[in-house]
Design an enzyme around this catalytic site. Sequence first.
Site, PDB file in Angstrom:
ATOM      1  N   SER A   1      72.711 -70.903 -34.834  1.00 30.47           N
ATOM      2  CA  SER A   1      72.531 -69.463 -34.606  1.00 30.47           C
ATOM      3  C   SER A   1      73.762 -68.847 -33.945  1.00 30.47           C
ATOM      4  O   SER A   1      74.249 -67.800 -34.382  1.00 30.47           O
ATOM      5  CB  SER A   1      71.270 -69.204 -33.776  1.00 30.47           C
TER       6      SER A   1
ATOM      7  N   ASP B   1      75.673 -70.822 -25.703  1.00 28.38           N
ATOM      8  CA  ASP B   1      76.044 -71.101 -27.095  1.00 28.38           C
ATOM      9  C   ASP B   1      77.162 -70.195 -27.607  1.00 28.38           C
ATOM     10  O   ASP B   1      78.165 -70.696 -28.131  1.00 28.38           O
ATOM     11  CB  ASP B   1      74.810 -71.036 -27.994  1.00 28.38           C
TER      12      ASP B   1
ATOM     13  N   LEU C   1      72.514 -77.901 -32.817  1.00 33.93           N
ATOM     14  CA  LEU C   1      73.969 -77.687 -32.796  1.00 33.93           C
ATOM     15  C   LEU C   1      74.318 -76.208 -32.793  1.00 33.93           C
ATOM     16  O   LEU C   1      75.444 -75.821 -33.067  1.00 33.93           O
ATOM     17  CB  LEU C   1      74.620 -78.390 -33.999  1.00 33.93           C
TER      18      LEU C   1
HETATM   19  C1  GLA Z   1      69.236 -73.598 -26.595  1.00 32.54           C
HETATM   20  C2  GLA Z   1      69.683 -72.238 -26.108  1.00 32.54           C
HETATM   21  C3  GLA Z   1      70.813 -72.360 -25.070  1.00 32.54           C
HETATM   22  C4  GLA Z   1      70.418 -73.338 -23.968  1.00 32.54           C
HETATM   23  C5  GLA Z   1      69.912 -74.648 -24.570  1.00 32.54           C
HETATM   24  C6  GLA Z   1      69.371 -75.607 -23.534  1.00 32.54           C
HETATM   25  O1  GLA Z   1      70.246 -74.215 -27.322  1.00 32.54           O
HETATM   26  O2  GLA Z   1      70.143 -71.460 -27.186  1.00 32.54           O
HETATM   27  O3  GLA Z   1      71.120 -71.084 -24.553  1.00 32.54           O
HETATM   28  O4  GLA Z   1      69.469 -72.757 -23.134  1.00 32.54           O
HETATM   29  O5  GLA Z   1      68.882 -74.422 -25.509  1.00 32.54           O
HETATM   30  O6  GLA Z   1      70.373 -76.078 -22.683  1.00 32.54           O
END
Ligand code: GLA
Length: 413
Positions: free
Chosen positions: A152, A196, A149
């Site tokens: 970070s 993210d 989720l």
């Molecule tokens: C992690 C990474 C994201 C993305 C996802 C996969 O969450 O932090 O940047 O690459 O994996 O979709």
Amino acid sequence: MKPAPQRSPSHPSAGSARADSPAAALLLDAFRDAAGRDAGRLFFAPGRVNLLGAHLDYNGGPVLPAAVDRGTLIAAARRDHGRIVLRSTLDARHLDVPFASLPEASQGAWFDYPLGVLVDLRAELRDVLGAKGGLELYFGGDLPIGAGLSSSASICVGTAFALDGLLGLDLVRSRLVQAALAAERGFVGVQCGIMDPYAVGFARSGALLWLECKEATYEHVPFDSERLVIGVADSGVRRELARGEFNRRVAECAAAYAALADGAVGSSCLADVPYELFAARAASMDPVCARRARHVVEEVARARAARAALERGDTSGFGAAMFACHQSLRDLFEVSTPELDLLVEAAAEVDGVLGSRLVGAGFGGATVVLLERGAEADLERHVGARYAELTGRAPRIDFFRPDGGPREVPLRG
Ligand code: GLA
């Protein structure tokens, strides 16, 4: 014996973004105990789930995440001791250093995330803090860590947002998002894409975020929260995303693009590669790179078609794309686990479930489920029972509406 589900079926998410939530009360008490005074301000940043566009952000493709209404809480106060103090309700390790000598490299602790943000914003902070100014930041909340989720991005965007609010920096949102990204990539060392921090930083209540990662442009896509619910089923299995497998996937995709780029005129990333070119070359590629590339080129097409389906009200079509995405992550991208596969398979057996897939990077963590409102209890009952048969424990299942993004939480009194 079947373990009981951990929440009542109609329980909404924990909703930590309130001063009277249990997570906030715990945090504010902890702040008072450690600092000997009340926190002046409280800030919140959500976590996120990604519905489609799996592992596309660092390949330049489109993604479709939503922020969730669980996240990071930050109790913050200015001090006049010239020091930066970072503490957490979840981990006893803390940082207490003069602002003038912030560590330049990762310390291998949870506070690397906020520290990376402070380092990136150092020039802006110096202007306001001067020689004597200090900060005390205490982190808490109710977002499971390592569950996919994006705890970070939540902590990093939350830190940037809290610094901006506390110190009146008046920075634009894109600068805060950029500081979060710099912390994760440059300081912690995860070669993550932009999804993210964008999903957290540019969230809009009641909407999904359609983000074109190559251009870093986005639009909000309305989400019908009267009819639809986003569920998250946590496998309880944790695997550190940092470096390791995730960075290996990034490198494999880069190698795949290197093997295809000369044939893809005008392309600048793997997501730009036409399917026909990939199909013509697949047999001569390294088999691992070919599997990663197939996932990426197919997922780009799947995500675009699924967005169109959602916008014309075809929620079943959208859900089918989520199931197809999971299969591809399992067989081609190889980031699933038996627990995540079972959670998806069991969800598919419930009436009213439209789609499901692993969320985040994979390798453990959680699945996201798109379901019709009213199907929550059946989902909890059935998935809980099936999961318990395999693992002996019930998965935690939470239900969300798309959250509105970082904000200050008013304190009473
Ligand atoms: C992690 C990474 C994201 C993305 C996802 C996969 O969450 O932090 O940047 O690459 O994996 O979709």
